[in-house]
Motif scaffolding. Sequence first.
Motif, PDB file in Angstrom:
ATOM      1  N   VAL A  68       0.852  -1.184   0.000  1.00 44.21           N
ATOM      2  CA  VAL A  68       0.000   0.000   0.000  1.00 44.21           C
ATOM      3  C   VAL A  68       0.892   1.239   0.000  1.00 44.21           C
ATOM      4  N   THR A  69       0.671   2.127  -0.977  1.00 38.82           N
ATOM      5  CA  THR A  69       1.502   3.325  -1.083  1.00 38.82           C
ATOM      6  C   THR A  69       0.750   4.592  -0.679  1.00 38.82           C
ATOM      7  N   GLY A  70      -0.575   4.527  -0.682  1.00 43.01           N
ATOM      8  CA  GLY A  70      -1.357   5.708  -0.325  1.00 43.01           C
ATOM      9  C   GLY A  70      -2.822   5.364  -0.170  1.00 43.01           C
ATOM     10  N   CYS A  71      -3.606   6.347   0.265  1.00 47.03           N
ATOM     11  CA  CYS A  71      -5.041   6.165   0.445  1.00 47.03           C
ATOM     12  C   CYS A  71      -5.790   7.390  -0.066  1.00 47.03           C
ATOM     13  N   GLU A  72      -6.954   7.162  -0.656  1.00 44.98           N
ATOM     14  CA  GLU A  72      -7.802   8.261  -1.101  1.00 44.98           C
ATOM     15  C   GLU A  72      -8.835   8.570  -0.025  1.00 44.98           C
ATOM     16  N   ALA A  73      -8.948   9.842   0.350  1.00 40.10           N
ATOM     17  CA  ALA A  73      -9.926  10.267   1.347  1.00 40.10           C
ATOM     18  C   ALA A  73     -11.300  10.394   0.693  1.00 40.10           C
ATOM     19  N   LEU A  74     -12.304   9.771   1.300  1.00 43.01           N
ATOM     20  CA  LEU A  74     -13.667   9.788   0.766  1.00 43.01           C
ATOM     21  C   LEU A  74     -14.622  10.289   1.852  1.00 43.01           C
ATOM     22  N   LEU A  75     -15.434  11.265   1.502  1.00 47.10           N
ATOM     23  CA  LEU A  75     -16.313  11.910   2.472  1.00 47.10           C
ATOM     24  C   LEU A  75     -17.528  11.040   2.774  1.00 47.10           C
ATOM     25  N   ARG A  76     -17.892  10.976   4.056  1.00 50.29           N
ATOM     26  CA  ARG A  76     -19.084  10.261   4.506  1.00 50.29           C
ATOM     27  C   ARG A  76     -19.923  11.185   5.382  1.00 50.29           C
ATOM     28  N   TRP A  77     -21.243  11.064   5.261  1.00 54.47           N
ATOM     29  CA  TRP A  77     -22.161  11.881   6.057  1.00 54.47           C
ATOM     30  C   TRP A  77     -23.082  10.965   6.847  1.00 54.47           C
ATOM     31  N   HIS A  78     -22.933  11.005   8.158  1.00 55.88           N
ATOM     32  CA  HIS A  78     -23.777  10.214   9.059  1.00 55.88           C
ATOM     33  C   HIS A  78     -24.854  11.131   9.637  1.00 55.88           C
ATOM     34  N   HIS A  79     -26.043  11.086   9.039  1.00 56.77           N
ATOM     35  CA  HIS A  79     -27.144  11.942   9.477  1.00 56.77           C
ATOM     36  C   HIS A  79     -27.850  11.284  10.657  1.00 56.77           C
ATOM     37  N   PRO A  80     -28.207  12.054  11.709  1.00 56.91           N
ATOM     38  CA  PRO A  80     -28.820  11.457  12.898  1.00 56.91           C
ATOM     39  C   PRO A  80     -30.151  10.760  12.620  1.00 56.91           C
ATOM     40  N   GLU A  81     -30.864  11.170  11.568  1.00 56.36           N
ATOM     41  CA  GLU A  81     -32.150  10.547  11.245  1.00 56.36           C
ATOM     42  C   GLU A  81     -32.109   9.766   9.936  1.00 56.36           C
ATOM     43  N   ARG A  82     -31.413  10.301   8.942  1.00 53.15           N
ATOM     44  CA  ARG A  82     -31.352   9.640   7.635  1.00 53.15           C
ATOM     45  C   ARG A  82     -30.386   8.466   7.610  1.00 53.15           C
ATOM     46  N   GLY A  83     -29.473   8.427   8.569  1.00 52.30           N
ATOM     47  CA  GLY A  83     -28.431   7.416   8.554  1.00 52.30           C
ATOM     48  C   GLY A  83     -27.301   7.837   7.629  1.00 52.30           C
ATOM     49  N   PRO A 119       2.329   5.614   8.724  1.00 54.45           N
ATOM     50  CA  PRO A 119       3.745   5.418   8.364  1.00 54.45           C
ATOM     51  C   PRO A 119       4.183   6.421   7.297  1.00 54.45           C
ATOM     52  N   ALA A 120       5.447   6.790   7.328  1.00 56.63           N
ATOM     53  CA  ALA A 120       5.968   7.874   6.493  1.00 56.63           C
ATOM     54  C   ALA A 120       5.861   7.603   4.993  1.00 56.63           C
ATOM     55  N   ALA A 121       5.736   6.334   4.595  1.00 57.01           N
ATOM     56  CA  ALA A 121       5.699   6.022   3.164  1.00 57.01           C
ATOM     57  C   ALA A 121       4.295   6.142   2.572  1.00 57.01           C
ATOM     58  N   ILE A 122       3.280   6.345   3.415  1.00 56.20           N
ATOM     59  CA  ILE A 122       1.892   6.358   2.954  1.00 56.20           C
ATOM     60  C   ILE A 122       1.431   7.786   2.672  1.00 56.20           C
ATOM     61  N   THR A 123       0.929   8.012   1.449  1.00 55.64           N
ATOM     62  CA  THR A 123       0.414   9.326   1.074  1.00 55.64           C
ATOM     63  C   THR A 123      -1.104   9.368   1.249  1.00 55.64           C
ATOM     64  N   VAL A 124      -1.668  10.568   1.200  1.00 60.76           N
ATOM     65  CA  VAL A 124      -3.122  10.725   1.256  1.00 60.76           C
ATOM     66  C   VAL A 124      -3.567  11.576   0.072  1.00 60.76           C
ATOM     67  N   ALA A 125      -4.630  11.150  -0.600  1.00 62.50           N
ATOM     68  CA  ALA A 125      -5.157  11.855  -1.765  1.00 62.50           C
ATOM     69  C   ALA A 125      -6.506  12.471  -1.421  1.00 62.50           C
ATOM     70  N   VAL A 126      -6.688  13.739  -1.800  1.00 64.99           N
ATOM     71  CA  VAL A 126      -7.919  14.475  -1.521  1.00 64.99           C
ATOM     72  C   VAL A 126      -8.493  15.010  -2.822  1.00 64.99           C
ATOM     73  N   ASN A 127      -9.779  14.788  -3.031  1.00 69.24           N
ATOM     74  CA  ASN A 127     -10.450  15.330  -4.217  1.00 69.24           C
ATOM     75  C   ASN A 127     -10.759  16.805  -3.998  1.00 69.24           C
ATOM     76  N   VAL A 128     -10.442  17.625  -4.990  1.00 67.07           N
ATOM     77  CA  VAL A 128     -10.707  19.058  -4.927  1.00 67.07           C
ATOM     78  C   VAL A 128     -11.666  19.422  -6.059  1.00 67.07           C
ATOM     79  N   SER A 129     -12.754  20.113  -5.721  1.00 63.25           N
ATOM     80  CA  SER A 129     -13.791  20.428  -6.699  1.00 63.25           C
ATOM     81  C   SER A 129     -13.454  21.690  -7.481  1.00 63.25           C
ATOM     82  N   PRO A 130     -14.089  21.877  -8.639  1.00 66.65           N
ATOM     83  CA  PRO A 130     -13.887  23.118  -9.406  1.00 66.65           C
ATOM     84  C   PRO A 130     -14.208  24.370  -8.593  1.00 66.65           C
ATOM     85  N   ALA A 131     -15.213  24.285  -7.712  1.00 66.71           N
ATOM     86  CA  ALA A 131     -15.597  25.451  -6.907  1.00 66.71           C
ATOM     87  C   ALA A 131     -14.463  25.909  -6.010  1.00 66.71           C
TER      88      ALA A 131
END
Length: 276
Positions: A68-83, A119-131
Amino acid sequence: MDRLLKCADLALYRAKLEGRGAFRFFEAEMDARMQARRRLELDIRQALGRREFSLHYQPQLNLENDRVTGCEALLRWHHPERGLVPPGEFIPLAEEIGLIVPIGEWVIRQACRDAATWPAAITVAVNVSPAQFKGDRLVEVIVSALASSGLPASRLEIEITEGVLLQENERTLRTLHRLRALGIRVSMDDFGTGYSSLSYLRSFPFDKIKIDRSFVADITQKPDGDAVIRAIAGLGRSLGMTTVAEGVETEDQMRRIRAEGCTDVQGYLVSRPIPA
């Protein structure tokens, strides 16, 4: 009269959603959908303050050493009623109403904080929107996030789609070059799904090309599926760019992608998105 105008406005909104040059007659379900959309919009506006968002990470596996060389960050929304609200349901709305910018800033800061503990060898990837590229704060936010977390710039990767480069091209390219000058890696996401990917690869030296999952699915379903993967992998190799095949779910897909020369893979076969 007010009711008539409201119904006409809802029909117009639906016509716009479905494309230009169209017309729609009002239907009662349009009003119900609009009410649901407004409730969702109110909930999104409150979600950030209520700390209802979280990040999951999907690992990327290097095929040369099976690490494993890196991980992509993915957004999650835990709504108190919608789940758990699917990203496809709330991210387009957040972009439409302008909330993707503060949400995106939170994602960058949280991803940097999490990755700083890995660990120092692992990168993180973040999606950036046009906005986020439209404003003037993106570079400032990223520099601040790196400084406060202690994460080296070389371990942060920014993922963009063609939509970023389609608007204000010169300004966007200047921002990308500023990020590269800081040591941040930049990757082209969903490669091959737009109409001018090759021209973008010539305009900016991306570090990574992410091959869209639709091409990975085709590799075992269409006779020419292998050829597309082979062509993109060869292009990346010629330009000195890493190539990541997304959506790898079976051993057969993994075997074929490895044979075609991709450098990395990402998908359920390696791991589903999981908490930090």
